[in-house]
Design an enzyme around this catalytic site. Structure first.
Site, PDB file in Angstrom:
ATOM      1  N   ASP A 397       0.301   3.626 -13.545  1.00  0.00           N
ATOM      2  CA  ASP A 397       1.304   2.420 -12.623  1.00  0.00           C
ATOM      3  C   ASP A 397       1.461   1.717 -13.194  1.00  0.00           C
ATOM      4  OD1 ASP A 397       0.887   1.626 -10.143  1.00  0.00           O
ATOM      5  OD2 ASP A 397      -1.284   1.187 -10.102  1.00  0.00           O
ATOM      6  N   ASP A 462       1.578   2.711  -1.190  1.00  0.00           N
ATOM      7  CA  ASP A 462      -0.101   1.999  -1.148  1.00  0.00           C
ATOM      8  C   ASP A 462      -0.861   2.282   0.142  1.00  0.00           C
ATOM      9  OD1 ASP A 462      -0.871   1.439  -3.762  1.00  0.00           O
ATOM     10  OD2 ASP A 462      -0.731  -0.813  -3.839  1.00  0.00           O
TER      11      ASP A 462
HETATM   12  C1  DGJ Z   1      -1.419   0.295  -7.124  1.00  0.00           C
HETATM   13  C2  DGJ Z   1      -1.366   1.165  -6.622  1.00  0.00           C
HETATM   14  O1  DGJ Z   1      -0.296   1.810  -6.612  1.00  0.00           O
HETATM   15  C3  DGJ Z   1      -3.003   2.541  -6.596  1.00  0.00           C
HETATM   16  O2  DGJ Z   1      -3.163   3.182  -5.870  1.00  0.00           O
HETATM   17  C4  DGJ Z   1      -4.010   1.507  -7.484  1.00  0.00           C
HETATM   18  O3  DGJ Z   1      -3.397   2.541  -8.903  1.00  0.00           O
HETATM   19  C5  DGJ Z   1      -3.940   0.314  -7.981  1.00  0.00           C
HETATM   20  N1  DGJ Z   1      -2.972   0.161  -8.230  1.00  0.00           N
HETATM   21  C6  DGJ Z   1      -4.988   0.177  -9.258  1.00  0.00           C
HETATM   22  O4  DGJ Z   1      -5.424  -1.086  -9.801  1.00  0.00           O
END
Ligand code: DGJ
Length: 652
Positions: A397, A462
């Site tokens: 991430d 997301d």
């Molecule tokens: C952002 C990501 O896009 C989410 O799927 C998740 O992993 C969060 N970060 C976790 O902090």
């Protein structure tokens, strides 16, 4: 010669140059101590080999050499273009601008690109002919949520499915600039380039740099035709060969199920529930490392939180494996929270500009990856995790932009950050070749072919909102094939938009990518559970060919959505038809399919929802010409519902 212009117009070259009098916005811009900026490199060597062409140009007065390499992949109809600049002079050269490519396009062509934001990425936007320049510049230090290094230029009257279209993509995950400029003399060109900060790229004598590669394709069947070429190219040349034949396992991800509340009590419950649904890979998201109870602390401290997992992650991974699933783990290596042991020990490892207040985002700072000791630290942390625990998958991430990309003493490091990231990923892949990696940046903030060459899946967005997802995934599919498109069944009430969707609708949308589940599966009701089970089974039954198939978006009214995937041998296809909003009329028009053989005969079955309504199309036979020219008759359907049709080609 254009009237009232120079006697000879500077050519629209692959690399336009100021020394020839090129007055457009995008050109090679260099200088050597305030001189030598007007390069005029001319071709001194041409080497053609098979489908590759190498052009070497030199400018004796400025000591600049350019090598353009163009390679056509005849299997996929994609050309890959690189340019290498070498300093052949006696002193250092500062490079301000080195476009990866400039390509002439017709003056009346339109431009399409992605725009968007967090949780609504990859929206298509078209700009019709204009004077001046159209510029999309990204300074996020990652590929970004708001634009992309991809443009399509298309002829008047072209739409996504028809018409002359040229697509260009810069394989680069850092800052970039997309430009389409109409010159005053009527010529127009498209250019893609990575962006260097002032003073970031200085080449000593004998040094050279290869700018990020551009891949390009031309199609006479619109953006969708270019997308097919991109998909073929990605499958042949970008994705790892070892993964081509492996089915993409159904994911479970803990994030929207329990967020930071992961521990040795909760996870076994989720593991058992996931295994019972036929899920094949269990990904432990954020919250597992020391002191990580919310997003304010602990990034950088990549050791297991013993308060949450007294015996470490080993028993959790073992339980996942015993339940027949692979174990995956989330990390965010490029970051550090000021509230972390790492920051307390090495505050100078964070990116910063001397004398300037730091710009915070999500309580975190970027690490200075231009320092070898930082990359060594990250390599060791991740290598240890991968060696100690049976981790088959990393979700990598990156949750903030590079706002102040300053290294030691404030040196500019935006470009270097991306290069160092690539090197780190390459080294980890070499050490742990069987570990798959997902590229995530607050959802789809890092989606490009530079990162995909080092990873195996992209977290598309997301947003698990099934309605928004249809548009996000439609845009995403203009570059990426479905097998790399992370698509999860989210919670009943979407956490981002607050909208509520049925399980049947959420699963229908997720099945058209690399399917996963990201919701608290302990609290499903019986109907939801049955539907999810059936959807996972349907996904598994078809993924071997959908993940090698051709994506064919369909024309529908604005309140509907249609998209198909046709097997590469044409023997079968799946089409989704969704109703997005209330229809202005009672009946939907017939759904005209694409991608079939006109003279073949197909059996059509409604395979979703399950069970299908009694009057749904079942075991019906149509000619390919009828399905494409006249279309399937539609049932009256409510908003936020979706139907999936399966087609099987019958023997002649
Ligand atoms: C952002 C990501 O896009 C989410 O799927 C998740 O992993 C969060 N970060 C976790 O902090």
């Amino acid at each position: 010669m254009a009237p009232a212009n120079a006697d000879a117009q500077a050519a629209l070259a692959l690399t336009p140059q100021r020394g020839f009098g090129f007055a457009g916005a995008v050109a090679l811009d260099v200088n050597r101590g305030g001189r030598g900026w007007g390069t005029a490199a001319t071709i001194i060597d041409v080497a053609a080999e098979d489908q590759a062409l190498t052009l070497t140009s030199a400018c004796d007065t400025t000591g600049i050499e350019l090598v353009h390499h163009l390679e056509l992949d005849v299997e996929t109809d994609v050309v890959r273009i690189t340019v290498t600049l070498a300093n052949r002079g006696a002193a250092a050269v500062s490079v301000h601008r080195l476009p990866s490519v400039c390509v002439p396009v017709d003056a009346d062509w339109s431009v399409t690109s992605w725009h968007g934001r967090w949780a609504l990425e990859s929206q298509l936007q078209t700009v019709t002919p204009f004077t001046g320049a159209w510029v999309r510049e990204n300074r996020a230090g990652r590929t970004s949520h708001h634009t992309a290094p991809t443009i399509w230029c298309h002829a008047p009257g072209a739409d996504s499915a028809a018409g002359a279209t040229l697509g260009l993509h810069l394989a680069w995950s850092g800052n970039f600039r997309d430009t389409v400029e109409s010159l005053p003399d009527g010529r127009r060109y498209a250019a893609l380039e990575s962006v260097w900060l002032p003073g970031e790229l200085i080449l000593d004598p004998g040094e050279s740099i290869t700018a990020p590669a551009v891949i390009g394709a031309y199609a006479d069947d619109g953006i969708d035709g270019v997308a097919s070429a991109f998909h073929r190219y990605i499958r042949r040349h970008v994705l790892r060969a070892t993964l081509r034949e492996t089915p993409r396992p159904v994911h479970f991800n803990t994030w929207e199920a329990v967020y930071f509340d992961v521990n040795a009590t909760v996870l076994p419950e989720l593991i058992d529930a996931a295994a019972g649904l036929g899920i094949e890979r269990f990904v432990l998201d954020d919250g597992w490392f020391t002191g990580r109870n919310d997003d304010t602390a602990a990034l950088g401290d990549w050791t297991v939180d013993r308060d949450k997992f007294p015996d470490g992650l080993g028993p959790i991974a073992q339980r996942v494996n015993d339940a027949g699933m692979e174990f995956g783990l989330w990390i965010e290596p490029e970051m550090v929270n000021p509230d972390s042991a790492l920051y307390r020990a090495h505050p100078d490892w964070a990116q910063a500009l001397p004398g300037v207040d730091v710009v915070m985002a999500r309580h975190q700072l970027l690490l200075d990856l231009s320092r070898p000791e930082v990359c060594d630290y990250l390599f060791d942390c991740i290598d240890r995790l991968l060696s100690d625990v049976p981790i088959a998958y990393l979700k990598w991430d990156m949750n903030r932009d590079l706002a102040q990309p300053g290294g030691a003493g404030g040196t500019p490091i935006a470009y270097r950050h991306t290069r160092a990231l690539y090197a780190l990923l390459d080294a980890l892949r070499e050490r742990h070749p069987s570990v798959e990696i997902e590229s995530c940046a607050s959802g789809g903030g890092r989606a490009d072919l530079g990162i995909l060459a080092r990873t195996d899946r992209i977290w598309t967005s997301d947003s698990n909102d099934a309605l928004d997802r249809l548009a996000i995934q439609r845009g995403f599919a203009t570059v990426f094939p479905p097998e790399v498109m992370g698509a999860h069944v989210g919670p009943r009430d979407c956490h981002i938009t607050g909208r509520r969707f049925s399980m049947a609708f959420r699963t229908a949308v997720a099945m058209f990518g690399h399917m996963g589940v990201e919701a608290d599966i302990r609290e499903l009701d019986d109907d939801e559970r049955e539907t999810l089970l059936a959807a996972i089974a349907l996904y598994k039954a078809h993924r071997a060919w959908t993940h090698a198939g051709k994506t064919v978006p369909l024309h529908t009214p604005a309140h509907e959505h249609g998209l198909g995937i046709v097997a590469s041998d044409g023997a079968q296809a799946l089409y989704i038809h969704a109703i997005l909003a209330s229809a202005p009329v009672a009946w939907s028009p017939r759904l005209r399919l694409r991608g079939l053989a006109r003279d073949a005969t197909y059996r059509v079955d409604t395979v979703w929802p399950s069970p299908a309504p009694a009057d749904a199309i079942h075991d019906a036979t149509f000619g390919g010409d009828v399905l494409m020219q006249i279309g399937l008759p539609m049932r009256v359907a409510k908003p936020q519902t979706a139907v999936i049709y399966r087609l099987q080609r019958l023997a002649d």
